[in-house]
Every structure is written in C-alpha cells, then in structure tokens.
Design an enzyme around this catalytic site. Structure first.
Site, short mmCIF file in Angstrom:
data_model
loop_
_atom_site.label_atom_id
_atom_site.label_comp_id
_atom_site.label_asym_id
_atom_site.label_seq_id
_atom_site.Cartn_x
_atom_site.Cartn_y
_atom_site.Cartn_z
N ASP A 129 0.75 -1.44 0.04
CA ASP A 129 0.06 0.07 0.13
C ASP A 129 0.90 1.26 0.11
O ASP A 129 0.32 2.52 -0.53
CB ASP A 129 -0.93 0.01 1.28
CG ASP A 129 -2.20 -0.78 0.98
OD1 ASP A 129 -2.36 -1.32 0.06
OD2 ASP A 129 -3.07 -0.56 1.83
N HIS B 144 -9.47 9.30 -1.57
CA HIS B 144 -10.12 7.80 -1.17
C HIS B 144 -10.79 7.89 0.29
O HIS B 144 -10.15 8.18 1.37
CB HIS B 144 -8.79 6.65 -1.02
CG HIS B 144 -9.22 5.54 -0.33
ND1 HIS B 144 -9.25 4.31 -1.23
CD2 HIS B 144 -9.65 5.13 0.64
CE1 HIS B 144 -9.68 3.21 -0.74
NE2 HIS B 144 -9.85 3.54 0.75
N ARG C 232 -23.13 7.03 7.23
CA ARG C 232 -24.67 7.08 6.83
C ARG C 232 -25.02 7.32 8.28
O ARG C 232 -26.24 8.03 8.05
CB ARG C 232 -24.93 5.52 6.37
CG ARG C 232 -24.25 5.28 4.76
CD ARG C 232 -24.31 3.64 4.63
NE ARG C 232 -23.55 3.07 5.50
CZ ARG C 232 -23.09 1.86 5.35
NH1 ARG C 232 -23.70 1.17 4.47
NH2 ARG C 232 -22.25 1.11 6.27
N GLY D 229 -16.73 8.15 -0.61
CA GLY D 229 -16.58 8.83 -2.00
C GLY D 229 -17.27 8.60 -3.07
O GLY D 229 -17.78 9.40 -3.93
N GLU D 230 -17.79 7.17 -3.12
CA GLU D 230 -18.46 6.53 -4.14
C GLU D 230 -19.96 6.73 -3.85
O GLU D 230 -20.70 7.01 -4.97
CB GLU D 230 -17.97 5.06 -4.46
CG GLU D 230 -16.62 4.77 -4.89
CD GLU D 230 -16.17 3.44 -4.86
OE1 GLU D 230 -17.22 2.54 -5.06
OE2 GLU D 230 -15.16 3.26 -4.97
N ASN D 231 -20.39 6.70 -2.64
CA ASN D 231 -21.70 6.51 -2.60
C ASN D 231 -22.27 7.67 -1.51
O ASN D 231 -23.61 7.43 -1.21
CB ASN D 231 -21.76 5.18 -1.60
CG ASN D 231 -21.37 4.07 -2.26
OD1 ASN D 231 -21.83 3.77 -3.41
ND2 ASN D 231 -20.46 3.45 -1.79
N GLU E 267 -8.88 -2.35 -5.77
CA GLU E 267 -7.69 -2.68 -5.09
C GLU E 267 -7.32 -3.99 -5.50
O GLU E 267 -5.91 -4.27 -5.85
CB GLU E 267 -7.63 -2.44 -3.56
CG GLU E 267 -7.70 -1.13 -3.55
CD GLU E 267 -8.01 -0.77 -1.98
OE1 GLU E 267 -6.88 -0.57 -1.09
OE2 GLU E 267 -9.04 -1.01 -1.37
#
EC number: 2.7.2.1
Length: 400
Positions: free
Chosen positions: A147, A207, A286, A334-336, A386
């Site tokens: 990483d 990220h 959330r 970041g995506e949702n 990943e």
C-alpha cells in the site's frame, strides 16, 4: 493466466481469483477465523453468495479451506492447483525498504519481518498469510504488493518530519502514506476517462472510507499524500482523529493516567475518535448523515469537521500542484455519499472546482463525471478496485 489475490488481516483472510485474460473475477470470499463465531463467505461468477459457519483458528487453516473450496469438484472454480500462476499478497506497510512490488524470496521475507515494528497490527498477519500460502501452494510464486509503494515517489521535503534527523536515519520515522494501490488504480482510470496520458495530468485523488486519504499526483507520480508514518495522520476519519497538535497527546497522558499505556492511547486515537468521537453516535457516515438531518448537533458538527478537513487538503494540494486537471472521489464514502461530495466541493469554484448537483445525486455504481460543463477541473467518481490492481501488479512482476 490466473492470479489469486490474498489479503490477510489479523483474524481474517480475504481472497479473489482473477482470470487475467479478461480481468474478470472467477471466485471471491472471506474466511473470518477465531476461537468463536468463525465463518466462510464465498461467491463465484456463476453462483450466488453462500455463508457457512466453520471451525477455523489460524491463517493456515483458512488458506487450506479456501484452496480446497476452489478445487471442489461440485462448487470449485479450478480443476487443479497448477492453474494458479501467481499469488498476490496485499501488504499494508513496506516501510522505505520496498518501493515496488516484489517476488517473495527468503531475503524479502526477512525484510518484511523488519517492518513488524512500524506496522504491528498488520504486518505479522500478512507474514502469517505468506507462510500459509507457501505451505499450501509450494512452487507457485508469490508477489507482495505494498500500500505504501505508490507513495515512494514523494520528494524528501514532503515526507520528512521536522524531528531531529537521527529519528529518520535510525528509526525510519517519515511519512509513508497508505491506500497507494487504490490511488494508483483510480489515477489510471482517470487518465482513461480524460482521454490523456497520466504523464500529461495533475490529479487529486480522494479515497474516502472509514479510513481516508487524499493524494496529489503529477505525471503519474505522488507528490504528497495526507496519511503519514501511520494511517492515523491526515483528514478526520470514521474512528481516527487525523491531524492533531502532538502536544495534546502529552496533555492527555497527564490528565488521564490510563493513557500512559500506549495501547490505550493508540485505541483512543484510532478507534474512539473521528466521527465517532465527535458525535458520540457512530463512525459510519451513513448514521452521521441521518442523525444530522434529524437535527443532532454533534452529528452535524462531526459531518462538517470531516468535510472541512478534506476540503483543506484538496485546496492545499491544488496549490502545490499549481492547478489540477481532475479531482477523483473513490471508496465507500467517496463513491456513495453525494452529500459529502457536495459539501466538500461547495465554494471551491475559485480554484475551478464546480460540482453539478443533478449529476452528483444520480444513483449509479459506474465511473462518471459529476462536474458542471463550466468547471475547469473535471470531477470524477471512480469505484476503486484494489484487488484487480494487486492482480495486475502480480502479473507484471512475474513477467519482469
């Protein structure tokens, strides 16, 4: 060519088997191991997800279960073990010893053991996984994918801490950065979306998940990244505090004797802070968003503090790069989370970042642009992968 990607945590083994001709997943799953409540969850390209309770107490037993399952005549995905060409291992921390992916040798394993002290929560588990794979799959080469490796292009003035220089020389204390495999993957995808070579681009990749990091990339190389010697530094995260005044640590130790124990202090900053610490509710974004919409003041404060910290890094890296071509959002938040993306991007039009509210709110799991037609900076949402990046790195390392 088939690549088996393995990710060994302290009490789990995740895996994905790829067919690299078309870069498709063949089988994937996780074994959660321990003295109680251990289970095996698996899925293949042609079958639905299944979850079973199992008795697994070690990484070796977990790897054995996975291999036997892959070879099973009824539900397996391969006929014999020789179909696997290489195993790719995700390694969280390679220190400054490993700047790229490497084939596993005795010397490499020795070097990895030397990294135990700087990543005691992760590296011993990775090492146990490597030994387990070698026992079950002798003769099949393994590759370590770090990483931290993608961030090794940082200039010294970006990774150096202003401590006495001997702490760097003797103890290798410096910024390393994390999530490198994810930042590498999405930067490559961003170049494809923009129709340009990475060598032509300046990007900021965000990220954002339970752990979050921001990275500045120029011509495919990392210039700076928000995480540091450990994944604790940087933006506010789910349960991690991110950047704080180091003197606070000494003060906490003084007023709370229990934190003289380094493990307790580490738990405070890594597991009890961030969104959870401020809100007192949860480290899950959330839950924070839901509570904030219900007028919970601490949840609202936690939400705004996290978004503000991310905005500061993006603005800072914009200046360091002297402008950017693209801003990428990836990982769970970041995506949702359109509300997080919008909060971060609002009032950044002065540096050319303008988000399109309608596009941003469209539900989709695909790569897409969410910037306005007039935005100088292209804002992209790119789902990270990943595991695929580890598979590619393992394939390429084997070929060289």
């Amino acid at each position: 060519m088939k690549v088996l990607v393995v990710n060994c945590g302290s009490s789990s083994v995740k895996y994905t088997l790829f067919e690299m001709e078309n870069e498709k997943k063949i089988a994937w799953g996780i074994v959660e191991c321990g003295p109680s409540k251990s289970y095996y969850k698996r899925q293949t390209a042609v079958s639905e997800e299944k979850k079973n309770s199992v008795k697994v107490t070690s990484h070796t037993e977990a790897v054995e279960l996975i291999i036997n399952d892959l070879l099973d005549k009824e539900i397996g995905s391969i006929v014999n073990i020789d179909e696997i060409d290489v195993i790719g291992h995700r390694i969280v921390h390679g220190g400054d010893r490993f700047s790229r992916s490497v084939l596993v040798t005795k010397e490499v394993k020795k070097g990895l053991k030397e990294c135990f002290s700087i990543a005691p929560l992760h590296t011993p588990a990775h090492y146990a996984g490597i030994l387990a794979v070698e026992k079950m799959l002798p003769g099949i080469p393994s590759v370590l994918v770090f990483d931290t490796a993608f961030h090794q292009t940082m200039p010294d003035y970006a990774y150096m801490y202003a401590l006495p220089f001997e702490y760097y020389e003797k103890y290798h204390i410096r910024k390393y950065g994390f999530h490198g495999t994810s930042h590498n993957y999405v930067s490559q995808r961003a170049a494809i979306m923009l129709g340009k070579s990475l060598n032509e681009l300046k990007l900021i990749t965000a990220h954002l998940g339970n752990g979050s990091s921001i990275t500045a990339i120029e011509k495919g190389k990392v210039i700076d990244t928000s995480m540091g010697f450990t994944p604790l530094q940087g933006v506010v995260m789910g349960t991690r505090c991110g950047d704080i005044d180091p003197a606070i640590i000494a003060y906490i130790i003084k007023i709370h004797p229990k934190y003289r124990n380094s493990e307790a202090l580490n738990a405070l900053m890594n597991k009890e802070s961030g969104l959870l610490g401020i809100s007192g509710i949860s480290g899950d974004m959330r839950s924070i968003v839901k509570a904030a919409t219900e007028s919970n003041k601490k949840a609202k404060l936690a939400f705004e503090t996290l978004c503000y910290s991310i905005k500061k890094y993006i603005s800072s890296y914009y200046g360091i790069l002297n402008g950017i071509d693209g801003l990428v959002f990836t990982a769970g938040i970041g995506e949702n989370s359109p509300v997080v993306r919008e909060k971060i991007c609002v009032n950044l039009h002065a540096i050319g970042i303008e988000i399109d509210t309608e596009k941003n709110n469209e539900p989709s799991s695909k790569e897409r642009f969410v910037s306005t037609a007039y935005s100088r900076v292209k804002i992209m949402i790119i789902p990270t992968n990943e595991e695929l990046m580890i598979a590619r790195e393992s394939r390429d390392c084997l070929r060289t």
